[in-house]
Scaffold this motif. Structure first.
Motif, PDB file in Angstrom:
ATOM      1  N   MET B 203       0.835  -1.199   0.000  1.00 55.02           N
ATOM      2  CA  MET B 203       0.000   0.000   0.000  1.00 55.02           C
ATOM      3  C   MET B 203       0.875   1.256   0.000  1.00 55.02           C
ATOM      4  O   MET B 203       0.607   2.216  -0.721  1.00 55.02           O
ATOM      5  CB  MET B 203      -0.935   0.000   1.218  1.00 55.02           C
ATOM      6  N   GLY B 204       1.940   1.208   0.794  1.00 55.50           N
ATOM      7  CA  GLY B 204       2.824   2.369   0.870  1.00 55.50           C
ATOM      8  C   GLY B 204       3.501   2.661  -0.452  1.00 55.50           C
ATOM      9  O   GLY B 204       3.710   3.820  -0.817  1.00 55.50           O
ATOM     10  N   ARG B 205       3.837   1.587  -1.192  1.00 53.96           N
ATOM     11  CA  ARG B 205       4.528   1.793  -2.467  1.00 53.96           C
ATOM     12  C   ARG B 205       3.587   2.173  -3.604  1.00 53.96           C
ATOM     13  O   ARG B 205       4.039   2.616  -4.647  1.00 53.96           O
ATOM     14  CB  ARG B 205       5.284   0.523  -2.881  1.00 53.96           C
ATOM     15  N   THR B 206       2.286   1.904  -3.460  1.00 53.07           N
ATOM     16  CA  THR B 206       1.395   2.118  -4.601  1.00 53.07           C
ATOM     17  C   THR B 206       0.319   3.171  -4.362  1.00 53.07           C
ATOM     18  O   THR B 206      -0.107   3.833  -5.316  1.00 53.07           O
ATOM     19  CB  THR B 206       0.692   0.807  -5.013  1.00 53.07           C
ATOM     20  N   GLN B 207      -0.144   3.346  -3.138  1.00 54.04           N
ATOM     21  CA  GLN B 207      -1.261   4.279  -2.942  1.00 54.04           C
ATOM     22  C   GLN B 207      -0.792   5.724  -3.084  1.00 54.04           C
ATOM     23  O   GLN B 207       0.208   6.125  -2.484  1.00 54.04           O
ATOM     24  CB  GLN B 207      -1.910   4.058  -1.581  1.00 54.04           C
ATOM     25  N   GLY B 208      -1.529   6.469  -3.873  1.00 50.47           N
ATOM     26  CA  GLY B 208      -1.183   7.877  -4.090  1.00 50.47           C
ATOM     27  C   GLY B 208       0.010   8.088  -5.006  1.00 50.47           C
ATOM     28  O   GLY B 208       0.447   9.205  -5.215  1.00 50.47           O
ATOM     29  N   ILE B 209       0.537   7.013  -5.576  1.00 53.81           N
ATOM     30  CA  ILE B 209       1.711   7.108  -6.455  1.00 53.81           C
ATOM     31  C   ILE B 209       1.231   7.038  -7.901  1.00 53.81           C
ATOM     32  O   ILE B 209       0.384   6.220  -8.243  1.00 53.81           O
ATOM     33  CB  ILE B 209       2.686   5.936  -6.191  1.00 53.81           C
ATOM     34  N   GLY B 210       1.809   7.865  -8.751  1.00 59.08           N
ATOM     35  CA  GLY B 210       1.525   7.767 -10.189  1.00 59.08           C
ATOM     36  C   GLY B 210       0.149   8.250 -10.564  1.00 59.08           C
ATOM     37  O   GLY B 210      -0.506   7.664 -11.418  1.00 59.08           O
ATOM     38  N   TYR B 211      -0.289   9.345  -9.964  1.00 61.00           N
ATOM     39  CA  TYR B 211      -1.629   9.861 -10.270  1.00 61.00           C
ATOM     40  C   TYR B 211      -1.651  10.529 -11.645  1.00 61.00           C
ATOM     41  O   TYR B 211      -0.701  11.214 -12.033  1.00 61.00           O
ATOM     42  CB  TYR B 211      -2.040  10.871  -9.194  1.00 61.00           C
ATOM     43  N   ILE B 212      -2.735  10.318 -12.371  1.00 59.45           N
ATOM     44  CA  ILE B 212      -2.991  11.093 -13.588  1.00 59.45           C
ATOM     45  C   ILE B 212      -4.480  11.396 -13.615  1.00 59.45           C
ATOM     46  O   ILE B 212      -5.299  10.529 -13.300  1.00 59.45           O
ATOM     47  CB  ILE B 212      -2.500  10.364 -14.862  1.00 59.45           C
ATOM     48  N   SER B 213      -4.828  12.626 -13.955  1.00 65.02           N
ATOM     49  CA  SER B 213      -6.246  12.990 -13.922  1.00 65.02           C
ATOM     50  C   SER B 213      -6.971  12.360 -15.112  1.00 65.02           C
ATOM     51  O   SER B 213      -6.362  12.031 -16.128  1.00 65.02           O
ATOM     52  CB  SER B 213      -6.392  14.504 -13.958  1.00 65.02           C
ATOM     53  N   THR B 214      -8.279  12.202 -14.984  1.00 60.80           N
ATOM     54  CA  THR B 214      -9.060  11.589 -16.060  1.00 60.80           C
ATOM     55  C   THR B 214      -8.923  12.396 -17.348  1.00 60.80           C
ATOM     56  O   THR B 214      -8.752  11.832 -18.432  1.00 60.80           O
ATOM     57  CB  THR B 214     -10.540  11.522 -15.652  1.00 60.80           C
ATOM     58  N   ALA B 215      -8.980  13.727 -17.207  1.00 63.04           N
ATOM     59  CA  ALA B 215      -8.899  14.579 -18.404  1.00 63.04           C
ATOM     60  C   ALA B 215      -7.557  14.385 -19.111  1.00 63.04           C
ATOM     61  O   ALA B 215      -7.508  14.256 -20.340  1.00 63.04           O
ATOM     62  CB  ALA B 215      -9.079  16.036 -18.012  1.00 63.04           C
ATOM     63  N   ASP B 216      -6.475  14.331 -18.331  1.00 62.42           N
ATOM     64  CA  ASP B 216      -5.157  14.126 -18.939  1.00 62.42           C
ATOM     65  C   ASP B 216      -5.060  12.759 -19.595  1.00 62.42           C
ATOM     66  O   ASP B 216      -4.478  12.603 -20.670  1.00 62.42           O
ATOM     67  CB  ASP B 216      -4.058  14.252 -17.878  1.00 62.42           C
ATOM     68  N   ALA B 217      -5.610  11.745 -18.923  1.00 55.54           N
ATOM     69  CA  ALA B 217      -5.531  10.387 -19.456  1.00 55.54           C
ATOM     70  C   ALA B 217      -6.240  10.305 -20.804  1.00 55.54           C
ATOM     71  O   ALA B 217      -5.722   9.696 -21.741  1.00 55.54           O
ATOM     72  CB  ALA B 217      -6.132   9.395 -18.465  1.00 55.54           C
ATOM     73  N   VAL B 218      -7.405  10.933 -20.925  1.00 53.16           N
ATOM     74  CA  VAL B 218      -8.125  10.896 -22.200  1.00 53.16           C
ATOM     75  C   VAL B 218      -7.375  11.721 -23.245  1.00 53.16           C
ATOM     76  O   VAL B 218      -7.211  11.296 -24.390  1.00 53.16           O
ATOM     77  CB  VAL B 218      -9.566  11.424 -22.031  1.00 53.16           C
TER      78      VAL B 218
END
Lengths: 174, 398
Positions: B203-218
């Motif tokens: 959880m520590g290594r993955t939660q909140g890591i590598g966020y991208i917003s939906t708008a950016d992803a599309v």
């Protein structure tokens, strides 16, 4: 299925023609797929309208690819496959380019996702995209000669590559 | 090799070369990272180390021959690559495939999705330091590869789907083999979740890591589990169904956090959904019936017919010497691969060899978003972020 596709094409064509009478030069339908041929000068504006207009909302650029019809003229075609996620539609925008002047406006200002797709087309087919922020080769080494997906580029290549050849290390984008 | 990077940016930052032989890139990917201390300021992926010119090679082969090349692009999803290419050529020809063959295709592609997610989960976990998950995942993957071997005679480069249907009838004993797997697998997925989901290090290594917003992803054309973890239920199997997917009942798992953990949860949920689809497909597949459409001149005739019928022998000879010529036109088909939207564009000029074959590879396009995801993150999280996009370098470079 074809009825459904014609509806999609009709919505887009009517919308675009209402905006600019010259926006759609030709509508092609084959096996239930709609393709709209757009004049080169109007490509970016048409694309921007496809993205932004509330009746169209083509928000996902699914794919961009090119075809070389050598020795026919106009030789090149660039295809953009657009998807509207909210409206569940799909169609294709096509631009035809002559062999002597393979230049077209980049669609990166409209869909940032076009960046690498256009770099790939530039790298493999040598089509220039004006207004692209970072038009470099992407798959082939920087010092490669020619564009291998052109029909007049032989599959075996046209020069011997010595076994000692090491491609130049690509410099990071400044 | 003489050139070494000259530092870019201000004197405070340094440039670090990650790859091309870094274990966490699962292939040969080089990323030039500009670092300020341990924070990534700028990232520039460099690809092409595995470029083999598959699209160009396809133009030199007949439509049938090109199938074997598609296996070798995304080597964790060879059946999916076969499928998208066959669907595109079938669309070009206007060819209907028998229902039985369609269901077998769906069943095998879903098994392939599970096996691909297993490789992803195992290697992603090993990158983040969880060694044991890797061993368990590869144990189950081996069972799936045995099923493929039973069907196609090959574990990985299957080439089992052909234009107009399948290469062979499903083999004797296939139901028992898949039944055995279906009985075993659900509890195994629970086991992976026991090892990871509530694991505090994970959880520590993955939660909140590598966020991208939906708008950016599309905007960056991302598809697949990465987009679904950002909250958009875009799945080609639901939105643009192919190969009779509209007859199957399954959910499209989504999350809204759009971080590495959310993508992990989406993929685990997808494995469970795929098991549901495989079960439904098994009940739909009848014990006998055609697996190839009746299209003389395109689909090779049965072996027995060639020995009794002159026409069959002629068609066989013509298919394998000169191939067949679809009408001039273009077709684009998109399927949902384990990594996202896998598309195939085929243009025909009316001859026996394709004018142009292009693959919209999900790895290539999702990788484009990597700089956006990792800029501003710590260098140790870069590894988690590359893993979570789930790239296959063979698919990126083609």
């Amino acid at each position: 299925m074809s009825e459904n596709t014609s509806q999609v094409a009709n919505v887009v064509v009517e919308n675009l023609r209402a905006w600019n009478g010259k926006a759609v030069a030709e509508v092609l339908e084959f096996r239930g797929e709609a393709t709209l041929v757009v004049p080169r000068e109007l490509l970016r504006e048409t694309a921007a309208r496809c993205l932004a207009h509330p009746e169209l909302q083509f928000n996902l650029l699914s794919d961009a690819t090119s075809v070389d019809r050598f020795p026919m003229e106009p030789r090149y075609e660039v295809n953009y496959n657009l998807v509207s996620i909210p409206r569940r539609d799909r169609f294709r925008l096509k631009v035809k380019l002559s062999g002597s002047d393979p230049v077209v406006d980049s669609l990166v200002p409209v869909w940032p996702g076009a960046g690498w797709l256009e770099r790939e087309i530039y790298d493999l087919m040598g089509i220039q995209f004006t207004g692209h922020p970072d038009l470099r080769r992407i798959l082939l080494p920087e010092d490669w000669v020619g564009h291998p997906l052109r029909r007049d580029f032989p599959t075996q290549g046209f020069r011997d590559v010595p076994s000692s050849y090491i491609p130049a290390f690509r410099k990071p984008h400044a | 090799m003489t050139t070494v990077e000259t530092p870019i940016g201000s004197a405070k930052t340094m440039v670090l070369n990650m790859g091309p032989q870094h274990p966490s890139t699962h292939g040969v990917l080089r990323i030039a990272l500009e670092l300020d201390g341990e924070t990534v300021v700028k990232a520039d992926p460099d690809l092409g180390y595995l470029h083999t010119g598959i699209e160009k090679s396809c133009e030199d082969k007949t439509y049938t021959q090109a199938i074997t090349l598609t296996d070798r692009m995304d080597y964790l999803n060879p059946l999916g690559n076969n499928l998208v290419y066959c669907l595109a050529v079938e669309k070009l020809l206007g060819l209907e495939v028998p229902k039985r063959a369609q269901y077998v295709r769906v069943m095998l592609v879903e098994l392939q999705r599970i096996s691909s997610h297993l490789v992803w989960l195992g290697t992603h976990a090993i990158d983040l330091g969880a060694m044991s998950v890797f061993l368990y995942c590869f144990r189950e993957r081996e069972e799936i590869l045995k099923i493929f071997e039973l069907f196609a005679g090959q574990r990985m480069m299957t080439s089992y789907f052909r234009i107009g249907g399948l290469a062979l009838d499903p083999p004797a004993g296939w139901r028992a083999a898949i039944d055995k797997f279906l009985k075993m697998m659900p509890s195994r997925v629970d086991d992976y979740e026991t090892l990871l989901t509530k694991n505090r290090i994970w959880m520590g290594r993955t939660q909140g890591i590598g966020y991208i917003s939906t708008a950016d992803a599309v905007a960056l054309s991302m598809t697949g589990p990465t987009l679904r973890a950002a909250g958009l239920a875009y799945d080609n199997r639901k939105i643009f169904p192919y190969s009779s997917y509209e007859e199957f009942e399954f959910d499209v798992p989504t999350r809204t956090e759009s971080d590495c953990f959310a993508r992990y949860m989406v993929r685990v949920a997808e494995m469970r959904e795929s098991l549901k689809i495989v079960r439904q497909a098994m009940s739909k597949i009848t014990d006998d019936g055609p697996v190839r459409s009746l299209a003389p001149g395109i689909v090779p005739p049965a072996r027995e017919k060639m020995k009794t019928e002159m026409e069959a022998l002629i068609y066989h000879f013509k298919i394998f010497t000169e191939g067949f010529a679809p009408p001039p036109g273009e077709a684009f088909v998109a399927v949902e691969s384990p990594r996202g939207e896998l598309g195939c564009f085929v243009a025909s000029d009316g001859s026996a060899k394709p004018l142009r074959v292009h693959f919209r590879s999900p790895s290539f396009i999702n990788l484009q978003a990597l700089p956006k995801i990792i800029e501003g993150q710590l260098i140790s999280d870069v590894i988690a972020c590359i893993g979570t996009i789930d790239i296959v370098l063979g698919d990126v470079d083609r």
